[in-house]
Write an enzyme that holds these catalytic residues in place. Structure first.
Site, PDB file in Angstrom:
ATOM      1  N   GLU A  53     -31.714 -28.976  -1.432  1.00 26.28           N
ATOM      2  CA  GLU A  53     -31.484 -29.701  -2.685  1.00 26.28           C
ATOM      3  C   GLU A  53     -30.173 -30.474  -2.651  1.00 26.28           C
ATOM      4  OE1 GLU A  53     -33.691 -27.179  -6.152  1.00 26.28           O
ATOM      5  OE2 GLU A  53     -31.727 -26.498  -5.554  1.00 26.28           O
ATOM      6  N   CYS A  99     -23.808 -34.765  -4.207  1.00 31.38           N
ATOM      7  CA  CYS A  99     -23.528 -33.442  -3.653  1.00 31.38           C
ATOM      8  C   CYS A  99     -24.641 -33.125  -2.665  1.00 31.38           C
ATOM      9  CB  CYS A  99     -23.502 -32.433  -4.801  1.00 31.38           C
ATOM     10  SG  CYS A  99     -23.339 -30.734  -4.269  1.00 31.38           S
ATOM     11  N   CYS A 111     -27.897 -20.287   2.726  1.00 29.37           N
ATOM     12  CA  CYS A 111     -26.524 -19.929   3.092  1.00 29.37           C
ATOM     13  C   CYS A 111     -26.448 -18.438   3.358  1.00 29.37           C
ATOM     14  CB  CYS A 111     -25.578 -20.296   1.943  1.00 29.37           C
ATOM     15  SG  CYS A 111     -23.830 -20.021   2.315  1.00 29.37           S
ATOM     16  N   CYS A 166     -22.036 -14.989  -1.480  1.00 30.65           N
ATOM     17  CA  CYS A 166     -21.225 -14.948  -2.712  1.00 30.65           C
ATOM     18  C   CYS A 166     -22.093 -14.424  -3.866  1.00 30.65           C
ATOM     19  CB  CYS A 166     -20.657 -16.328  -3.043  1.00 30.65           C
ATOM     20  SG  CYS A 166     -19.542 -16.943  -1.759  1.00 30.65           S
ATOM     21  N   CYS A 190     -23.729 -16.989  -6.539  1.00 30.88           N
ATOM     22  CA  CYS A 190     -24.273 -18.275  -6.074  1.00 30.88           C
ATOM     23  C   CYS A 190     -25.753 -18.170  -5.730  1.00 30.88           C
ATOM     24  CB  CYS A 190     -23.482 -18.738  -4.850  1.00 30.88           C
ATOM     25  SG  CYS A 190     -24.081 -20.285  -4.166  1.00 30.88           S
ATOM     26  N   CYS A 205     -23.214 -26.582 -10.339  1.00 31.70           N
ATOM     27  CA  CYS A 205     -22.647 -25.846  -9.198  1.00 31.70           C
ATOM     28  C   CYS A 205     -23.268 -24.474  -9.058  1.00 31.70           C
ATOM     29  CB  CYS A 205     -21.164 -25.618  -9.393  1.00 31.70           C
ATOM     30  SG  CYS A 205     -20.220 -27.055  -9.106  1.00 31.70           S
TER      31      CYS A 205
HETATM   32  N1  SAH Z   1     -20.003 -22.809   1.136  1.00 33.16           N
HETATM   33  C1  SAH Z   1     -19.077 -23.777   0.616  1.00 33.16           C
HETATM   34  C2  SAH Z   1     -19.727 -24.983  -0.044  1.00 33.16           C
HETATM   35  C3  SAH Z   1     -20.915 -24.767  -0.931  1.00 33.16           C
HETATM   36  S1  SAH Z   1     -20.637 -23.975  -2.480  1.00 33.16           S
HETATM   37  C4  SAH Z   1     -18.080 -23.108  -0.307  1.00 33.16           C
HETATM   38  O1  SAH Z   1     -18.174 -21.905  -0.502  1.00 33.16           O
HETATM   39  O2  SAH Z   1     -17.172 -23.779  -0.802  1.00 33.16           O
HETATM   40  C5  SAH Z   1     -19.816 -25.191  -3.465  1.00 33.16           C
HETATM   41  C6  SAH Z   1     -18.964 -24.627  -4.577  1.00 33.16           C
HETATM   42  O3  SAH Z   1     -19.771 -24.133  -5.656  1.00 33.16           O
HETATM   43  C7  SAH Z   1     -18.081 -23.481  -4.139  1.00 33.16           C
HETATM   44  O4  SAH Z   1     -16.811 -23.604  -4.707  1.00 33.16           O
HETATM   45  C8  SAH Z   1     -18.830 -22.303  -4.732  1.00 33.16           C
HETATM   46  O5  SAH Z   1     -18.050 -21.157  -4.813  1.00 33.16           O
HETATM   47  C9  SAH Z   1     -19.256 -22.884  -6.053  1.00 33.16           C
HETATM   48  N2  SAH Z   1     -20.260 -22.111  -6.772  1.00 33.16           N
HETATM   49  C10 SAH Z   1     -21.266 -21.387  -6.257  1.00 33.16           C
HETATM   50  N3  SAH Z   1     -21.990 -20.804  -7.236  1.00 33.16           N
HETATM   51  C11 SAH Z   1     -21.412 -21.169  -8.399  1.00 33.16           C
HETATM   52  C12 SAH Z   1     -21.715 -20.902  -9.764  1.00 33.16           C
HETATM   53  N4  SAH Z   1     -22.740 -20.145 -10.106  1.00 33.16           N
HETATM   54  N5  SAH Z   1     -20.917 -21.466 -10.712  1.00 33.16           N
HETATM   55  C13 SAH Z   1     -19.871 -22.271 -10.355  1.00 33.16           C
HETATM   56  N6  SAH Z   1     -19.561 -22.566  -9.097  1.00 33.16           N
HETATM   57  C14 SAH Z   1     -20.312 -22.010  -8.116  1.00 33.16           C
END
Ligand code: SAH
Length: 340
Positions: free
Chosen positions: A87, A100, A107, A111, A114, A328
């Site tokens: 996506e 984006c 991934c 986290c 996420c 995000c």
């Molecule tokens: N793996 C990389 C890039 C992809 S995630 C990284 O970790 O930076 C892009 C951004 O979105 C990261 O800052 C991640 O922590 C954030 N992110 C992921 N899930 C989120 C959520 N539910 N709400 C807000 N930001 C989120």
């Protein structure tokens, strides 16, 4: 190699191998990077177009579904040539269109907040596939894409060779010619990758997903914190600033009752003092699968104020596309069995 993975000189070699004229390489490259179909390549002889088409795969990303948000944000579902799906999100700001993109299908970083990591990582994206995301979205929107952020699914530092080639293709003067100063690469904070990116000399903006002022909190949110402490991440960030002369962006998702107290803001400010950086705050977008929730607007405003009072450069990012799960952390790889 697929056609979209190649630099003009690589394309030249392939054309020579086919017994074709070298000068065609630049023409083909520039058509490919306009997102043109073979039919549209009007200054290329038809026979050559057919040869290219039968000898190579394109290796791009095709839009198979688009969802438009009330705020004009568009979420795309792309299909890659092997059927894998990723996506991406196109957002319109006053200063231009931002895209984006995903760097991996899924991934593995795990986290806790996420969506992209829920099904794990299927595979790395190739340079041409990342480029294909940009080409397809630009065609769909009919408007030049000004900024690209590598913040969709995937950890760019675990696919760095392909990411670096993608960045060089994206900024190629015979291609999209997008300035790398308008490109951000976001990482969960892998020091080795950060050092390699700095050494690449590519003038992108580095964003590090910190999300916590100390290791104890970070460990609750990000498994990568078991491998690297915040001290190690900060050391890598300082190295990046030293090598590139560019400031680092820290991403900080504000999570209700977890990392959003004034004491956390003060602790964060203490960590960042003296480092050339900027903090991007964003209230977490809650997922149904997760216990974590976003901070209230009041808490977010207070957190921002505390950082500002302590002279830490910080802003709160607007959340676009939440109604289409395009915000995000909401991008996911799994779709219903009935397809799109
Ligand atoms: N793996 C990389 C890039 C992809 S995630 C990284 O970790 O930076 C892009 C951004 O979105 C990261 O800052 C991640 O922590 C954030 N992110 C992921 N899930 C989120 C959520 N539910 N709400 C807000 N930001 C989120």
């Amino acid at each position: 190699m697929n056609l979209l993975d190649m630099f003009p000189d690589e394309l030249e070699k392939e054309l020579e191998r086919l017994g074709e004229k070298k000068f065609r390489a630049k023409q083909v490259f520039s058509w490919l990077h306009k997102g043109a179909s073979f039919d549209e390549m009007t200054n290329i002889p038809k026979a050559l177009r057919e040869r290219l088409q039968s000898a190579f795969a394109l290796g791009g990303a095709e839009i198979i579904k688009r969802q438009e948000s009330r705020d004009g944000t568009v979420k795309y579902l792309y299909e890659l040539e092997d059927g894998e799906r990723v996506e991406g999100v196109r957002m319109k700001y006053k200063h231009g269109v931002s895209l984006c993109i995903s760097t991996q299908a899924g991934c593995d970083m795990g986290c806790a907040f996420c969506a992209s990591t829920i099904g794990g990582c299927a595979r790395n994206l190739l340079p041409g596939e990342m480029l294909g995301e940009v080409l397809s979205a630009q065609r769909d929107g009919g408007e030049r894409i000004a900024n690209v952020v590598l913040m969709g699914s995937g950890e760019p530092m675990l696919n760095l060779t392909n990411v670096l080639k993608f960045l060089r293709l994206l900024s190629h003067e015979d291609g999209l010619n997008i300035s790398l100063r308008s490109v951000s690469v976001s990482t969960c904070g892998l020091p080795e990758g950060i050092a390699l990116l700095a050494d690449s000399g590519l003038p992108v903006t580095l964003a590090i997903s910190l999300h916590a002022p100390n290791d104890e909190i970070r460990l609750q949110l990000m498994p990568v914190a078991k491998r690297f402490s915040i001290d190690e991440v900060m050391k890598a960030a300082r190295g990046y600033v030293k090598t590139t002369g560019r400031r680092v962006i820290f991403e900080y998702a504000l999570i209700g009752g977890v990392n959003d107290e004034a004491s956390h803001a003060r602790e964060l400010a203490g960590r960042l003092r003296g480092l050339q950086c900027h903090v991007n705050l964003i209230p977490l977008n809650a997922l149904p699968e997760s216990k974590f929730i976003g901070s209230s607007p009041e808490k977010a405003a207070a957190f921002l104020q505390t950082l500002t009072d302590l002279h830490i450069s910080a802003t709160q990012r607007r959340s676009l596309g939440a109604d289409i799960d395009g915000a995000c952390g909401q991008l996911r790889r799994v779709y219903n069995a009935d397809g799109v």
